[in-house]
Design a protein around this motif. Structure first.
Motif, PDB file in Angstrom:
ATOM      1  N   ILE A 434       0.845  -1.196   0.000  1.00 39.34           N
ATOM      2  CA  ILE A 434       0.000   0.000   0.000  1.00 39.34           C
ATOM      3  C   ILE A 434       0.880   1.246   0.000  1.00 39.34           C
ATOM      4  O   ILE A 434       1.847   1.341   0.762  1.00 39.34           O
ATOM      5  CB  ILE A 434      -0.930  -0.007   1.223  1.00 39.34           C
ATOM      6  CG1 ILE A 434      -1.902  -1.192   1.124  1.00 39.34           C
ATOM      7  CG2 ILE A 434      -1.695   1.307   1.338  1.00 39.34           C
ATOM      8  CD1 ILE A 434      -2.752  -1.394   2.361  1.00 39.34           C
ATOM      9  N   GLU A 468       1.779  -2.024   9.677  1.00 36.67           N
ATOM     10  CA  GLU A 468       0.544  -1.263   9.509  1.00 36.67           C
ATOM     11  C   GLU A 468      -0.570  -2.049   8.827  1.00 36.67           C
ATOM     12  O   GLU A 468      -1.723  -1.625   8.842  1.00 36.67           O
ATOM     13  CB  GLU A 468       0.825   0.009   8.702  1.00 36.67           C
ATOM     14  CG  GLU A 468       1.747   1.001   9.399  1.00 36.67           C
ATOM     15  CD  GLU A 468       1.934   2.267   8.596  1.00 36.67           C
ATOM     16  OE1 GLU A 468       0.911   2.862   8.200  1.00 36.67           O
ATOM     17  OE2 GLU A 468       3.086   2.658   8.332  1.00 36.67           O
ATOM     18  N   ILE A 469      -0.246  -3.175   8.188  1.00 33.24           N
ATOM     19  CA  ILE A 469      -1.279  -3.890   7.447  1.00 33.24           C
ATOM     20  C   ILE A 469      -1.923  -4.967   8.331  1.00 33.24           C
ATOM     21  O   ILE A 469      -1.299  -5.470   9.272  1.00 33.24           O
ATOM     22  CB  ILE A 469      -0.724  -4.518   6.159  1.00 33.24           C
ATOM     23  CG1 ILE A 469       0.328  -5.592   6.479  1.00 33.24           C
ATOM     24  CG2 ILE A 469      -0.136  -3.454   5.248  1.00 33.24           C
ATOM     25  CD1 ILE A 469       0.780  -6.367   5.262  1.00 33.24           C
ATOM     26  N   LEU A 506      -5.218   3.833   4.311  1.00 32.73           N
ATOM     27  CA  LEU A 506      -4.722   2.596   3.719  1.00 32.73           C
ATOM     28  C   LEU A 506      -5.634   2.112   2.590  1.00 32.73           C
ATOM     29  O   LEU A 506      -5.191   1.368   1.716  1.00 32.73           O
ATOM     30  CB  LEU A 506      -4.610   1.502   4.786  1.00 32.73           C
ATOM     31  CG  LEU A 506      -3.574   1.723   5.896  1.00 32.73           C
ATOM     32  CD1 LEU A 506      -3.679   0.615   6.936  1.00 32.73           C
ATOM     33  CD2 LEU A 506      -2.172   1.783   5.316  1.00 32.73           C
TER      34      LEU A 506
END
Length: 750
Positions: A434, A468-469, A506
């Motif tokens: 991303i 972060e994912i 995101l």
């Protein structure tokens, strides 16, 4: 009269010369590749009773060389298509549809990316790709009668890398950006909830955006329209199911079920194989044509499978371009707009037309020009071939830590990963490269809208951090699944991730499919162990939930005014008796099957409510189809839905978006629906709780030799597939050799 006769002869001569030129020019003007530097390779190809190859070699490169030859023996037809795509020459084989790929090949600069980045890969990864190319070249040289395009070979590692660059972005939906911008259609992008300024109706109409989607794409180049549409709705039907179950929850083995939904034929159809080298590479699974390694499957210690995810990985920038169309403004500077004219070969009957197109590029990325201006696209995974190395490394990973370290590189642009291993670990990773977008105020930068291309602060670099994912490892529920749904329904109540923990920037999708609704409900309701029998019932479930587009369809049917229309009333009344299963048992199964797909397609493609299919119109259309070909509106669904290859014609169950997936079909002359996309490669993997060796089973819809009608393995798995049965995977060498039906040593010579 003599001068007239002479003029006619001259005209004929000119026409003949033009015809010959158009029939022969392309191979001579096409870019050629230098063959890989010579090195000796030797591999052994051992095929089991279903023709599935296990390729042995002393080195990994030897094995990759053997992979190319084994695959070519089974499907050189498709491998050539992929090679042509990797050189921007597919239009010379497939006409307008092929030119689509060639246009995007140039637009994305697939060749330039490969040429810049491939030399930076580790030497052992490049060795793998050079060996694979050498195998393809050898097969082409030894079988010149099968080569369908002049000067297509030799190929090299850079060519193979260019093919990866071209195909990968379209798995996460880049075509939904490129296509509308070029073709003049509405830009369809999904929107998540709880994001200020964004509706969640999927309409694509965003308040306060610098420009609307209609303004961006209005009145696009009609000639280019046909070059983009093949990446339209059918691409959105690419799906998959995947399950991972811990030994505590199964009551026995750690279980991984791979159930990918891909086209049954063509450049992204699964090919089953196994590999084993003296350098520790030992893996069985499946790849796509043009790859030296499997993309999913298992080794001795661990395995994984994938499903398509659709994060928002592309941003669109409107450029301010000078009157001459040669420069664009970035902050307070004028930058030169890169331009390049390319020639697309478009085969039309016996001739190939050269079609010229101009390709634009800015510092943002590829640029598309339409009647409203110039629009640049920047997307995740752009200008990278690192996935080639990452896939190779995870093939050889031995532990969860090693495997996750490779995924954490964010080198593989997108795809959900479901993982399991012999230690009893299960994991789900919403893998996506991303973009690392600046966290600016939503009013300043509407990342789901059209961005101001003059602002350099909106041009992001790199990807977000792996931390972060979304990901789940060993959830308390003991199970994980994905069916192309949001990552926040993956493990059951009490184990699922909280969407509020993830930044809306995101662009994580917030969708459910019927398959996800069914899988989640069935897994959550299971009170006993999720053993083999329980998981088989879930995998082959043919039911629909009355939710989403299914509810829309039935709500619309119930509200229909059928007064005075006996045919519509008959079709509507039959549909309303349906039991919401595609199991071949109900009288309404056939008409429901025909109706469901259109409503599913509309929802999957984010169409507005007023663009949904008209229930009355579609019911009458489907009724006519059934009456024309069956003489009744309630034929058994198994008479309608078929699995066909060569002379074999078998009945199927399942429907569009059921866990037993018969997603997309081709309507044939006899009115039957021949499956072209849905359940494809299925692999069931188990690591015994007692620490014993991994075992697995698999099936494909047709067989190992999908384009070889004379092969016994052209159709030999079809009955198994129809019967919900699996065949053994021959992974361990003693098992491979015990069941071998052919053994062949291949070596390369100058």
């Amino acid at each position: 009269m003599k001068w007239l006769k002479g003029g006619a002869i001259a005209l004929v001569a000119v026409l003949v010369a033009v015809f010959i030129a158009l029939a022969t020019w392309e191979p001579f003007f096409a870019p050629t590749s230098t063959a890989p530097e010579y090195r000796e390779y030797s591999a052994e190809i051992v095929r089991d009773e279903f023709g599935v190859p296990m390729i042995y070699g002393e080195t990994d490169a030897d094995v990759a060389y053997g992979v190319a030859i084994a695959h070519a023996e089974d499907d050189f037809f498709t491998l050539q298509d992929v090679a042509a795509m990797s050189k921007g020459r597919y239009g010379a084989i497939a006409g307008e549809d092929g030119a689509t790929f060639d246009f995007v090949y140039h637009l994305l600069d697939a060749r330039g990316t490969a040429e810049r980045k491939y030399p930076e890969l580790p030497a052992d990864t490049r060795a793998l790709f050079e060996a694979y190319a050498a195998g393809l070249n050898q097969y082409a040289e030894e079988h010149p009668d099968e080569v369908k395009l002049g000067n297509l070979f030799p190929v090299n590692g850079t060519d193979i890398a260019a093919g990866f660059v071209l195909r990968q972005p379209f798995f996460y939906g880049l075509g939904n950006v490129v296509g509308p911008l070029v073709a003049g259609e509405e830009l369809r992008r999904e929107f998540g909830p709880d994001i200020p300024g964004f509706p969640h109706d999927g309409s694509g109409n965003e308040p306060d955006a610098p420009a609307t989607a209609d303004e961006v794409a209005e009145a696009g180049d009609v000639a280019m329209r046909n070059l983009v549409l093949p990446w339209g709705e059918d691409a959105d039907h690419l799906g998959s199911n995947a399950w991972a179950v811990s030994p505590e929850r199964s009551g026995g083995p750690t279980t991984l079920i791979s159930n990918s939904h891909q086209p049954l034929r063509g450049g992204v159809a699964w090919y089953e194989l196994g590999v084993q080298s003296g350098e520790g590479w030992h893996f069985t699974g499946a790849n796509f044509p043009g790859s030296p390694f499997p993309f999913l499957g298992h080794n001795e210690d661990l395995g994984w499978t994938n499903t398509v995810n659709r994060p928002d990985m592309a941003d669109i920038y409107q450029l301010e371009v000078n009157e001459a169309g040669t420069q664009y403004r970035l902050d307070d500077k004028w930058m030169d707009l890169e331009t390049k004219t390319v020639t697309l070969p478009v085969k039309m009957g016996p001739i190939t037309l050269p079609v010229r197109r101009t390709i634009y590029r800015s510092v943002h990325g590829p640029v598309i020009k339409n009647d409203k201006g110039y629009f640049a696209i920047r997307y995740g995974g752009m200008d990278s071939v690192a996935q080639l190395d990452a896939y190779y490394r995870i093939n050889k990973a031995k532990t969860l830590e090693e495997w996750q370290a490779q995924i954490a590189r964010m080198a593989i642009p997108s795809t959900n990963f479901l993982y399991a291993d012999k230690a009893g670990n299960i994991a789900y990773v919403y893998n996506a490269a991303i973009p690392d977008r600046p966290d600016l105020d939503i009013v300043q930068a509407n990342w789901r809208g059209i961005l101001d291309g003059t602002r350099s602060d909106l041009i992001w670099e790199g990807t977000v951090d792996y931390a972060e994912i979304p990901k789940l490892i060993n959830p308390a529920s003991g199970w994980l699944y994905n069916s192309n749904n949001e990552p926040f329904t993956a493990a059951g109540a009490g184990s699922d991730l909280d969407p509020s923990d993830f930044s809306p920037v995101l662009g994580i999708e917030r969708k459910q499919t019927n398959r996800s609704r069914r899988a989640y409900a069935l897994l959550s309701a299971a009170e006993g162990p999720l053993d083999r029998a329980a998981l088989e019932r879930i995998k082959y479930d043919t039911a629909y939930e009355r939710a989403g587009y299914v509810a829309d369809l039935f709500d619309a049917a119930e509200k229909l005014d059928v007064t005075g229309n006996a045919e519509l009333a008959e079709a509507r009344d039959l549909l309303l008796t349906w039991d919401f299963t595609a199991d071949n048992k109900g009288a309404a199964d056939a008409i429901a099957l025909l109706m469901i797909r259109d409503f599913m397609s509309a929802e999957y493609n984010n169409k507005n409510p007023d663009e949904m299919p008209d229930a009355a119109e579609y019911l009458l259309e489907k009724r006519t189809h059934l009456m024309t070909h069956f003489g009744r509106i309630d034929p058994p669904m198994s008479d309608l839905l078929r699995l066909r290859q060569g002379d074999v014609d078998l009945p199927l169950d399942g429907g569009s978006d059921t866990l037993r997936a018969s997603t997309t079909w081709e309507v044939q002359d006899d009115g039957r629906l021949s499956l072209v996309h849905g359940d494809s490669f299925i692999q069931w993997v188990e690591w015994p709780a007692d620490g014993g060796r991994v075992r697995s089973e698999s099936v494909q819809p047709f067989g190992a030799a999908t384009t070889r009608p004379d092969s016994p393995h052209y159709t030999d798995q079809m009955q198994l597939f129809v019967d919900h049965a699996l065949k053994p995977v021959r992974f361990w060498e003693e098992d491979v050799r015990k069941h071998a039906t052919s053994t062949r040593r291949v070596t390369n010579t100058r």
